[in-house]
Design a protein around this motif. Structure first.
Motif, PDB file in Angstrom:
ATOM      1  N   LEU A  58       0.407   6.959   6.000  1.00  0.00           N
ATOM      2  CA  LEU A  58      -0.485   6.313   4.870  1.00  0.00           C
ATOM      3  C   LEU A  58      -1.597   7.209   4.596  1.00  0.00           C
ATOM      4  O   LEU A  58      -1.814   7.364   3.014  1.00  0.00           O
ATOM      5  N   ASN A  59      -2.144   7.863   5.250  1.00  0.00           N
ATOM      6  CA  ASN A  59      -3.400   8.435   5.195  1.00  0.00           C
ATOM      7  C   ASN A  59      -3.434   9.725   4.556  1.00  0.00           C
ATOM      8  O   ASN A  59      -4.232  10.575   4.251  1.00  0.00           O
ATOM      9  N   THR A  60      -2.019  10.221   4.432  1.00  0.00           N
ATOM     10  CA  THR A  60      -1.606  11.574   3.673  1.00  0.00           C
ATOM     11  C   THR A  60      -1.011  11.460   2.559  1.00  0.00           C
ATOM     12  O   THR A  60      -0.573  12.294   2.136  1.00  0.00           O
ATOM     13  N   ARG A  61      -0.654  10.326   2.063  1.00  0.00           N
ATOM     14  CA  ARG A  61       0.194  10.058   0.823  1.00  0.00           C
ATOM     15  C   ARG A  61      -0.817  10.282  -0.266  1.00  0.00           C
ATOM     16  O   ARG A  61      -1.886  10.280  -0.356  1.00  0.00           O
ATOM     17  N   PRO A  62      -0.119  10.972  -1.231  1.00  0.00           N
ATOM     18  CA  PRO A  62      -0.871  11.480  -2.506  1.00  0.00           C
ATOM     19  C   PRO A  62      -1.119  10.110  -3.057  1.00  0.00           C
ATOM     20  O   PRO A  62      -0.575   9.055  -2.993  1.00  0.00           O
ATOM     21  N   PHE A  63      -2.297   9.925  -4.028  1.00  0.00           N
ATOM     22  CA  PHE A  63      -2.601   8.782  -4.577  1.00  0.00           C
ATOM     23  C   PHE A  63      -1.641   8.172  -5.222  1.00  0.00           C
ATOM     24  O   PHE A  63      -1.551   6.900  -5.218  1.00  0.00           O
ATOM     25  N   SER A  64      -0.915   8.987  -6.032  1.00  0.00           N
ATOM     26  CA  SER A  64       0.155   8.348  -6.774  1.00  0.00           C
ATOM     27  C   SER A  64       1.390   7.347  -5.909  1.00  0.00           C
ATOM     28  O   SER A  64       1.953   6.695  -6.348  1.00  0.00           O
ATOM     29  N   MET A  65       1.184   7.740  -4.775  1.00  0.00           N
ATOM     30  CA  MET A  65       2.287   7.041  -3.970  1.00  0.00           C
ATOM     31  C   MET A  65       1.606   5.797  -3.301  1.00  0.00           C
ATOM     32  O   MET A  65       2.238   4.675  -2.658  1.00  0.00           O
ATOM     33  N   ARG A  66       0.461   5.629  -3.291  1.00  0.00           N
ATOM     34  CA  ARG A  66      -0.423   4.660  -2.551  1.00  0.00           C
ATOM     35  C   ARG A  66      -0.378   3.293  -3.549  1.00  0.00           C
ATOM     36  O   ARG A  66      -0.536   3.360  -4.503  1.00  0.00           O
ATOM     37  N   GLU A  67       0.069   2.238  -2.571  1.00  0.00           N
ATOM     38  CA  GLU A  67      -0.007   0.875  -3.564  1.00  0.00           C
ATOM     39  C   GLU A  67      -1.454   0.645  -3.076  1.00  0.00           C
ATOM     40  O   GLU A  67      -2.257   1.479  -2.846  1.00  0.00           O
ATOM     41  N   ASN A  68      -1.907  -0.736  -3.447  1.00  0.00           N
ATOM     42  CA  ASN A  68      -3.199  -1.060  -3.136  1.00  0.00           C
ATOM     43  C   ASN A  68      -3.324  -1.233  -1.543  1.00  0.00           C
ATOM     44  O   ASN A  68      -2.366  -1.103  -0.793  1.00  0.00           O
ATOM     45  N   PHE A  69      -4.542  -1.481  -1.278  1.00  0.00           N
ATOM     46  CA  PHE A  69      -5.082  -1.313   0.077  1.00  0.00           C
ATOM     47  C   PHE A  69      -4.410  -2.514   1.019  1.00  0.00           C
ATOM     48  O   PHE A  69      -3.897  -2.294   2.102  1.00  0.00           O
ATOM     49  N   PHE A  70      -4.026  -3.691   0.309  1.00  0.00           N
ATOM     50  CA  PHE A  70      -3.398  -4.653   1.006  1.00  0.00           C
ATOM     51  C   PHE A  70      -1.970  -4.483   1.314  1.00  0.00           C
ATOM     52  O   PHE A  70      -1.633  -4.620   2.486  1.00  0.00           O
ATOM     53  N   GLN A  71      -1.199  -3.795   0.538  1.00  0.00           N
ATOM     54  CA  GLN A  71      -0.018  -3.342   0.668  1.00  0.00           C
ATOM     55  C   GLN A  71       0.156  -2.337   2.023  1.00  0.00           C
ATOM     56  O   GLN A  71       1.058  -2.341   2.690  1.00  0.00           O
ATOM     57  N   ASP A  72      -1.023  -1.322   2.072  1.00  0.00           N
ATOM     58  CA  ASP A  72      -0.816  -0.484   3.060  1.00  0.00           C
ATOM     59  C   ASP A  72      -1.253  -1.348   4.445  1.00  0.00           C
ATOM     60  O   ASP A  72      -0.418  -0.994   5.352  1.00  0.00           O
ATOM     61  N   VAL A  73      -1.865  -2.198   4.541  1.00  0.00           N
ATOM     62  CA  VAL A  73      -2.140  -3.013   5.683  1.00  0.00           C
ATOM     63  C   VAL A  73      -0.876  -3.619   5.993  1.00  0.00           C
ATOM     64  O   VAL A  73      -0.364  -3.553   7.227  1.00  0.00           O
ATOM     65  N   TYR A  74      -0.135  -4.263   5.041  1.00  0.00           N
ATOM     66  CA  TYR A  74       0.952  -5.015   5.354  1.00  0.00           C
ATOM     67  C   TYR A  74       2.055  -4.144   5.900  1.00  0.00           C
ATOM     68  O   TYR A  74       2.909  -4.301   6.901  1.00  0.00           O
ATOM     69  N   GLU A  75       1.994  -2.778   5.525  1.00  0.00           N
ATOM     70  CA  GLU A  75       3.010  -1.940   5.833  1.00  0.00           C
ATOM     71  C   GLU A  75       2.948  -1.583   7.357  1.00  0.00           C
ATOM     72  O   GLU A  75       3.837  -1.354   7.997  1.00  0.00           O
ATOM     73  N   VAL A  76       1.561  -1.289   7.860  1.00  0.00           N
ATOM     74  CA  VAL A  76       1.514  -0.922   9.218  1.00  0.00           C
ATOM     75  C   VAL A  76       1.509  -2.214  10.215  1.00  0.00           C
ATOM     76  O   VAL A  76       2.042  -1.959  11.155  1.00  0.00           O
TER      77      VAL A  76
END
Length: 121
Positions: A7-25
């Motif tokens: 997650l922390n190396t994804r380009p910005f364009s691939m990042r969803e919002n912070f909540f989605q990142d949390v849920y994925e982990v």
DNA sequence: GGTTTGACGACCC
DNA sequence: AGGGTCGCCAAAC
């Protein structure tokens, strides 16, 4: 297979919002293991604080595939227990995965702790 | 648009 | 073990 890319190396364009990142982990936490707000926040980049992970979990109630009960605080205490559906308490969900509890605490927290900073690439 | 609010955590007694 | 302070930052108001 979004989770193949840290997650922390994804380009910005691939990042969803912070909540989605949390849920994925959180979805990656294995059954029978637990992680912490702080460890997830650190994995997502120190810019995001542990409080934000708690905030994200608070908003995850309607999402069925996010095992929110596997996220506890750094002491292994079920600090979010009060926010669960009374029909399916956090304690019960954890015990269903053979996780032993001592009151509001994970009994063998150190060995059950799943740290995304070590377990994920 | 400034203030308050947390499912937190490090640090200090 | 248990309590207080402080930094944290997106949302909600």
């Amino acid at each position: 297979m979004l989770f193949m890319i840290p997650l922390n190396t994804r380009p910005f364009s691939m990042r969803e919002n912070f909540f989605q990142d949390v849920y994925e982990v959180v979805r990656l936490i294995p059954e029978g293991r637990v992680s912490t707000y702080g460890a997830i926040a650190k994995y997502l980049g120190s810019a995001k604080s542990a409080r934000m992970v708690g905030w994200a979990m608070n908003a995850s109630h309607h999402i069925d595939d996010v095992p929110a009960h596997r996220v506890v605080n750094r002491m292994g205490i079920l600090s979010g227990a009060a926010h669960f559906d009374p029909q399916h308490p956090m304690h019960t969900l954890l015990e269903k995965e053979n996780i032993r509890l001592e009151g509001d605490k994970i009994a063998n927290f150190k060995t059950l702790f799943w740290d995304p900073n070590e377990e994920l690439l």
